[in-house]
Scaffold this motif. Structure first.
Motif, PDB file in Angstrom:
ATOM      1  N   ARG A 114       1.082  -1.602   0.189  1.00  0.00           N
ATOM      2  CA  ARG A 114       0.034  -0.360  -0.157  1.00  0.00           C
ATOM      3  C   ARG A 114       0.813   1.384   0.016  1.00  0.00           C
ATOM      4  O   ARG A 114       0.857   1.980  -0.607  1.00  0.00           O
TER       5      ARG A 114
ATOM      6  N   GLU B 155       2.583   1.084  -3.165  1.00  0.00           N
ATOM      7  CA  GLU B 155       1.462   1.802  -4.320  1.00  0.00           C
ATOM      8  C   GLU B 155       1.275   3.750  -4.409  1.00  0.00           C
ATOM      9  O   GLU B 155       1.030   4.355  -5.540  1.00  0.00           O
ATOM     10  N   LYS B 156       0.740   4.274  -3.114  1.00  0.00           N
ATOM     11  CA  LYS B 156      -0.690   5.270  -3.104  1.00  0.00           C
ATOM     12  C   LYS B 156       1.107   6.202  -2.219  1.00  0.00           C
ATOM     13  O   LYS B 156       0.451   7.268  -2.704  1.00  0.00           O
TER      14      LYS B 156
ATOM     15  N   THR C 147       2.445   7.633   1.149  1.00  0.00           N
ATOM     16  CA  THR C 147       1.844   8.444   2.480  1.00  0.00           C
ATOM     17  C   THR C 147       0.565   9.699   1.601  1.00  0.00           C
ATOM     18  O   THR C 147      -0.320   9.519   2.956  1.00  0.00           O
ATOM     19  N   SER C 148       0.738  10.464   0.617  1.00  0.00           N
ATOM     20  CA  SER C 148      -0.244  11.447   0.858  1.00  0.00           C
ATOM     21  C   SER C 148      -0.877  10.218   0.048  1.00  0.00           C
ATOM     22  O   SER C 148      -2.529  11.417   0.232  1.00  0.00           O
ATOM     23  N   GLY C 149      -1.424   9.458  -1.033  1.00  0.00           N
ATOM     24  CA  GLY C 149      -2.369   8.877  -1.453  1.00  0.00           C
ATOM     25  C   GLY C 149      -2.954   7.871  -0.394  1.00  0.00           C
ATOM     26  O   GLY C 149      -4.751   8.276  -0.258  1.00  0.00           O
ATOM     27  N   ILE C 150      -2.582   7.694   0.866  1.00  0.00           N
ATOM     28  CA  ILE C 150      -3.398   7.698   1.540  1.00  0.00           C
ATOM     29  C   ILE C 150      -4.014   8.665   2.934  1.00  0.00           C
ATOM     30  O   ILE C 150      -5.204   8.312   2.316  1.00  0.00           O
TER      31      ILE C 150
ATOM     32  N   ARG D 191      -5.818  11.511   1.507  1.00  0.00           N
ATOM     33  CA  ARG D 191      -6.285  11.322   0.170  1.00  0.00           C
ATOM     34  C   ARG D 191      -7.781  10.441   0.362  1.00  0.00           C
ATOM     35  O   ARG D 191      -8.729  10.872   0.436  1.00  0.00           O
ATOM     36  N   GLU D 192      -7.079   8.764   0.905  1.00  0.00           N
ATOM     37  CA  GLU D 192      -8.131   8.050   0.995  1.00  0.00           C
ATOM     38  C   GLU D 192      -8.727   7.838   2.474  1.00  0.00           C
ATOM     39  O   GLU D 192     -10.656   8.192   2.554  1.00  0.00           O
TER      40      GLU D 192
ATOM     41  N   LYS E 143       5.558  10.077  -1.470  1.00  0.00           N
ATOM     42  CA  LYS E 143       4.638  10.087  -3.267  1.00  0.00           C
ATOM     43  C   LYS E 143       4.756   8.452  -3.706  1.00  0.00           C
ATOM     44  O   LYS E 143       5.807   7.131  -2.833  1.00  0.00           O
ATOM     45  N   PRO E 144       3.636   7.643  -4.612  1.00  0.00           N
ATOM     46  CA  PRO E 144       4.250   6.152  -4.998  1.00  0.00           C
ATOM     47  C   PRO E 144       6.284   6.072  -4.963  1.00  0.00           C
ATOM     48  O   PRO E 144       6.575   7.172  -5.826  1.00  0.00           O
TER      49      PRO E 144
END
Length: 707
Positions: free
Chosen positions: A113, A116-117, A119-122, A124-125, A197-198
């Protein structure tokens, strides 16, 4: 780092790691300073997150000379003001703070996770999850506070990485060496990108995984001994490595150097005397064998860094390529205590019996020593607690028995009572932890915390098992078999006479002790009598623990390993009917007690695989020691064949030391010359010279096989 493997760099980096003292005082100091300054100003979950962010914002970055993978605690003295504040914090904040009960970090987080994503992607989720909440509902308001704390903690990790990026850039400006200057600028670039970032390439993936693990290891509410495992890196690093190799962006030698740097950082993150590492091999969710270049490179790390960490496990199945097992055997044959060999088929079957679906049962980790926990989905308390099987037997030898069945009934009833009492105590500790603890950063990387909106400390993890560990199995079986032979069959003495000998620690009864040691067969020699007693005890323990299953998924998963507890229990336990003297360590796992094998390693393997290992997902350790003095080229082939025999017969885990008695004796006499001599203990490895005198004696006493 230019194309080739950097042996000189690794040798320079490993040296300070041998004597490293790990503490997280600076981070904890900053945390409590901020936490106490904001007292009563907002809900505790938000104060916690702000204090964690403040610690990431203030803790000093450290980049050692030659480091390529960065992120470790500052090794500096406190100022007088800091020392005074630290004393206050220890006296008031930490002493009156959260419960010290229970465990943490016996696990692997969701690195897939992260990669792939980012920490910024997490974050956003999480923001999307918050948008769907109805804050007029108490349960949703509680979730919103949890989510807000998660976001703030992730921002703290990003801030810390940014500060590392800035610090590396500053070092580059001051660096006169063009090669090192280039490395520092690359480090700065990478830390500006990950873990926020990823990951885009192999180097970034390795750095991202380490940096998150380092950040998670700063646990101010429970500043004990974090020892997070790195999971299955030959799976999650493989796509990055494969793409970089195909594009010509990296060589195998450069990748090996990065993996070795990652391994060295574990030794700066985890105090000695514990266990931290990763696993390779096994089968994936589609049933395919995992075997690639990284599988072997990650094992070769062991012989190249030559440190107590990483603790590496090779997961074997019947389709594991011969090359992988041979690679492991060659490393072990050179005197290294890793890799340990785990039976993927036994473990996955055991996990499925505990209720895991097949696609999850293949994703597990030896959470420290040999305890098996599901990856990225568990808050399992391992070895909780340890139980002394020898003392439990001594407790019921206070009267005469008319038969072995009557003795077994009393013994099992006493163990069963202990299992129940221990479970109640552990569950009370769980409740205490839930009242006073939280870990929102960790919760971001453990299923199903975010999905449920519940912190890992509040029951958010998918699996919340407890794993009691039973120590002294071989001693207990040998003792019971000696009682059968010498009291019931041969009628040499009665229980009163036996207790008299035990109370005297066999002083004045050496003849009788030698009778026990010589005339009663011992477990580990392919003798059906004592072997059947091990089978009977282990089957009963598995069945008794199996009674405590709940519809909510709770399981009591037993273990047969000991860490250092065979030494601790041994010192506390009087003489036992197997001929063991008071104070001597108990057996170090599921194998024979020290020095009891008389018929060679094959007989020991046969004895140790006559019973079902599958229920013992809490972990089984079997130690074997081979003489380095007699270890020749043909010995490697024989050892590999012996390992396969153990695994094919259903053995859970095998760990091997190839070292000779003379070396161990010399190390005991002149420890300064052998400070990096690593030996396998009871599920973990440690520097021999740092072991207690009784533990050193126990390792020396183990049977030394020739091949």
């Amino acid at each position: 780092m230019e194309h080739g493997y950097d042996r000189e760099r690794i040798d320079a980096l490993r040296e300070p790691a041998v004597q490293k003292t790990v503490n997280y005082r600076e981070f904890t100091l900053h945390f409590y300073r901020d936490l106490m300054a904001s007292y009563w100003q907002k809900p505790f979950v938000l104060r916690y997150a702000d204090a964690l962010y403040a610690s990431f914002d203030r803790t000093e970055p450290v980049i050692g000379e030659g480091e390529l993978i960065v992120g470790r605690i500052a090794d500096r003295e406190f100022s007088k003001e800091e020392e005074a504040d630290w004393e206050k914090i220890q006296k008031y904040a930490m002493a009156a703070g959260p419960s010290p009960f229970g465990q943490d970090s016996h696990m692997t987080v969701d690195y897939e996770r992260l990669l792939e994503k980012g920490t910024s992607g997490i974050r956003r989720e999480i923001a999307e999850m918050r948008e769907n909440l109805d804050l007029t509902l108490p349960e949703d308001l509680e979730k919103d506070l949890f989510y807000a704390s998660c976001q703030r903690c992730l921002e703290g990790v990003e801030r810390f990485a940014q500060r590392y990026s800035q610090y590396a850039a500053g070092l580059a400006k001051q660096c006169a060496d063009p090669g090192r200057k280039k490395e520092l600028l690359r480090i700065s670039e990478i830390c500006a990108h990950v873990p926020k970032k990823p990951a885009r390439d192999f180097y970034e993936a390795v750095q991202s995984v380490h940096f998150l693990t380092f950040c998670l290891s700063n646990k101010p509410l429970k500043p004990t001994s974090p020892q997070y495992q790195l999971g299955r890196p030959d799976r999650y690093f493989w796509p990055f490595y494969q793409r970089d190799m195909e594009a010509g962006r990296i060589t195998e030698e450069e990748a090996q150097t990065l993996l070795d740097c990652l391994a060295i950082q574990i030794n700066h993150r985890v105090p000695h005397g514990l266990s931290s590492g990763y696993m390779v091999g096994g089968r994936d969710a589609e049933g395919r064998v995992v075997s690639n270049d990284l599988t072997r490179m990650l094992m070769r790390v062991v012989e190249q860094v030559r440190l107590v960490y990483p603790s590496v496990g090779l997961c074997w199945c019947r389709d594991t390529p011969a090359e992988d097992l041979e690679t492991a055997a060659k490393i072990i044959g050179k005197g290294h205590s890793h890799p340990a060999i785990f039976n993927d088929e036994v473990i996955t079957e055991g996990l499925k019996r505990l209720g895991l679906p097949p696609e999850e049962a293949c994703s597990y980790i030896h959470s420290t020593c040999v305890e098996i926990t599901p990856i990225a989905a568990s808050n399992v308390w391992v070895a909780s607690p340890y139980m002394n099987l020898v003392q439990k037997l001594l407790d019921v030898l206070d009267r005469e028995y008319s038969s072995m069945e009557e003795l077994f009934d009393a013994y099992f009833a006493h163990i069963g009572e202990g299992i129940r009492e221990n479970l109640i105590a552990e569950q009370k500790s769980r409740l205490e932890r839930q009242r006073f603890n939280l870990d929102p950063l960790l919760s971001c990387f453990v299923r199903d915390c975010l999905e449920a909106g519940r912190d890992i400390e509040w029951g958010g993890a998918r699996y919340n098992w407890i794993m009691p560990s039973f120590v002294g199995l071989s001693n207990a079986a040998d003792a019971l078999y000696a009682i059968r032979e010498l009291i019931f069959n041969q009628k040499r003495w009665d229980f009163a006479g036996l207790n008299k000998m035990l109370a005297a620690n066999f002083q004045g009864f050496e003849t009788q002790r030698q009778m026990i040691l010589r005339e009663a067969e011992k477990y580990g020699n392919d003798a059906d009598g004592p072997d059947s007693y091990v089978q009977r005890i282990s089957q009963w323990i598995a069945a008794e623990c199996g009674k405590y299953r709940r519809d909510d998924g709770f399981r009591l998963a037993p273990s047969l390993f000991c860490w250092v507890m065979h030494d601790v229990f041994g010192q506390e336990t009087g003489a036992s009917p197997d001929g063991r003297l008071k104070g001597f360590p108990l057996g170090d796992g599921s194998g024979p007690a020290q020095g009891r094998e008389q018929n060679g390693p094959t007989a020991a393997v046969l004895s140790c695989t006559k019973w079902d290992h599958t229920p013992f997902i809490g972990g089984i350790a079997m130690n074997m020691k081979f003489s380095r003095k007699y270890f020749k080229e043909d010995s490697l082939r024989k050892m590999t064949a012996l390992i396969r025999t153990y695994l094919k017969r259903g053995g859970f885990e095998l760990q091997i030391n190839v070292v000779d008695r003379d070396t161990l004796l010399a190390a005991r006499e002149q420890p300064e010359l052998y400070r990096d001599l690593v030996v396998r203990i009871g599920g973990y490895s440690d520097y021999f010279t740092r072991l207690s005198p009784t533990m050193q004696a126990e390792v020396i006493e183990r049977t030394e096989y020739e091949l």
